[in-house]
Design an enzyme around this catalytic site. Sequence first.
Site, PDB file in Angstrom:
ATOM      1  N   GLY A  46      -5.579   4.460   9.215  1.00  0.00           N
ATOM      2  CA  GLY A  46      -6.061   3.882   8.036  1.00  0.00           C
ATOM      3  C   GLY A  46      -5.422   2.440   7.835  1.00  0.00           C
ATOM      4  O   GLY A  46      -4.134   2.194   8.500  1.00  0.00           O
ATOM      5  N   GLN A  51      -2.039  -5.426   4.261  1.00  0.00           N
ATOM      6  CA  GLN A  51      -1.105  -5.328   5.501  1.00  0.00           C
ATOM      7  C   GLN A  51      -1.349  -6.458   6.530  1.00  0.00           C
ATOM      8  O   GLN A  51      -0.668  -6.398   7.424  1.00  0.00           O
ATOM      9  CB  GLN A  51      -1.268  -3.792   6.177  1.00  0.00           C
ATOM     10  CG  GLN A  51      -1.023  -2.556   5.287  1.00  0.00           C
ATOM     11  CD  GLN A  51      -1.232  -1.271   6.045  1.00  0.00           C
ATOM     12  OE1 GLN A  51      -2.394  -0.788   5.806  1.00  0.00           O
ATOM     13  NE2 GLN A  51      -0.229  -0.929   6.600  1.00  0.00           N
ATOM     14  N   CYS A  94       3.562   4.720   8.128  1.00  0.00           N
ATOM     15  CA  CYS A  94       2.573   3.486   7.845  1.00  0.00           C
ATOM     16  C   CYS A  94       2.829   2.617   8.922  1.00  0.00           C
ATOM     17  O   CYS A  94       3.830   2.252   9.541  1.00  0.00           O
ATOM     18  CB  CYS A  94       3.096   2.958   6.530  1.00  0.00           C
ATOM     19  SG  CYS A  94       2.253   1.548   5.914  1.00  0.00           S
ATOM     20  N   LEU A  95       1.828   1.696   9.265  1.00  0.00           N
ATOM     21  CA  LEU A  95       1.839   0.688  10.257  1.00  0.00           C
ATOM     22  C   LEU A  95       2.872  -0.585   9.783  1.00  0.00           C
ATOM     23  O   LEU A  95       3.321  -1.187  10.624  1.00  0.00           O
ATOM     24  CB  LEU A  95       0.433   0.065  10.526  1.00  0.00           C
ATOM     25  CG  LEU A  95      -0.394   1.099  11.406  1.00  0.00           C
ATOM     26  CD1 LEU A  95      -2.001   0.731  11.543  1.00  0.00           C
ATOM     27  CD2 LEU A  95      -0.062   1.244  12.767  1.00  0.00           C
ATOM     28  N   HIS A 136      -2.989   6.827   0.118  1.00  0.00           N
ATOM     29  CA  HIS A 136      -2.091   5.979   0.791  1.00  0.00           C
ATOM     30  C   HIS A 136      -2.829   4.708   0.658  1.00  0.00           C
ATOM     31  O   HIS A 136      -1.710   3.544   0.345  1.00  0.00           O
ATOM     32  CB  HIS A 136      -1.575   6.536   1.876  1.00  0.00           C
ATOM     33  CG  HIS A 136      -0.511   5.473   2.792  1.00  0.00           C
ATOM     34  ND1 HIS A 136       0.422   5.954   3.291  1.00  0.00           N
ATOM     35  CD2 HIS A 136      -0.868   4.430   3.536  1.00  0.00           C
ATOM     36  CE1 HIS A 136       1.212   5.146   4.112  1.00  0.00           C
ATOM     37  NE2 HIS A 136       0.266   4.176   4.012  1.00  0.00           N
ATOM     38  N   GLU A 137      -3.706   4.423   1.375  1.00  0.00           N
ATOM     39  CA  GLU A 137      -4.346   2.947   1.503  1.00  0.00           C
ATOM     40  C   GLU A 137      -4.348   2.197   0.051  1.00  0.00           C
ATOM     41  O   GLU A 137      -4.336   1.212  -0.131  1.00  0.00           O
ATOM     42  CB  GLU A 137      -5.701   3.119   2.277  1.00  0.00           C
ATOM     43  CG  GLU A 137      -5.541   3.710   3.480  1.00  0.00           C
ATOM     44  CD  GLU A 137      -4.561   3.255   4.228  1.00  0.00           C
ATOM     45  OE1 GLU A 137      -4.103   2.100   4.263  1.00  0.00           O
ATOM     46  OE2 GLU A 137      -4.137   4.144   5.134  1.00  0.00           O
ATOM     47  N   HIS A 140      -1.510   0.821  -1.335  1.00  0.00           N
ATOM     48  CA  HIS A 140      -1.159  -0.642  -0.592  1.00  0.00           C
ATOM     49  C   HIS A 140      -1.983  -1.725  -1.576  1.00  0.00           C
ATOM     50  O   HIS A 140      -1.455  -2.668  -1.634  1.00  0.00           O
ATOM     51  CB  HIS A 140      -1.863  -0.422   0.754  1.00  0.00           C
ATOM     52  CG  HIS A 140      -0.981  -0.219   1.985  1.00  0.00           C
ATOM     53  ND1 HIS A 140       0.169  -0.672   2.128  1.00  0.00           N
ATOM     54  CD2 HIS A 140      -1.172   0.923   2.744  1.00  0.00           C
ATOM     55  CE1 HIS A 140       0.757   0.003   3.008  1.00  0.00           C
ATOM     56  NE2 HIS A 140       0.055   0.900   3.607  1.00  0.00           N
TER      57      HIS A 140
END
Length: 189
Positions: A46, A51, A94-95, A136-137, A140
């Site tokens: 995701g 990000q 998370c990235l 989660h996304e 963000h």
Amino acid sequence: MAILPILTAPDPRLKKKSLPVETVDAGVRQLMDDMLETMYAAPGIGLAAPQVGVLKRVIVLDIDREDVKTGPLFMANPEIVEASDDDVIYEEGCLSVPEHYSDVARPAEVRVRYLDHEGNSQEMTCEGLLATCVQHEIDHLDGILFIDHISSLKRNMILRKLLKARKEKERDEAEGKAPAKAQDPEHAL
Ligand code: ZN
């Protein structure tokens, strides 16, 4: 398509609220395509536009496990319209918070309304890892990271380690060393 650089915490852009897109035009579609390619390259399951430094309400997902296979999903202006009362706990990563993981509790099932890649309004019921990932996304897009769901003690420890890791990475890059290997994609949301 292009692979975009992924911001890592602490970065002030990750704490900002993103704005809705007016329509899914060619520019938004390009962003979606670039984000998907960036997510696959990471690799992750995701990715949200902030990000990659774009403060627009756009997310992409692709979960490919034995129990959940979604294929690529593009969502503009995603909104949770219904959430279950029961929670599930998943060890999130998370990235933008590389190599740190923590258990986070979220509603086990959510219904999401969004605009797809063609700009059509869609609704989807998400459960399991997809429910976790979509929440989660969407977090963000409101400037919230998974570490904002854990204790401030643990959060501050992770942020300190990230700053240290960033300095080490910059030093390694200056010395021409190869980057460390990527994290487990199932935890790279
Ligand atoms: Zn994330």
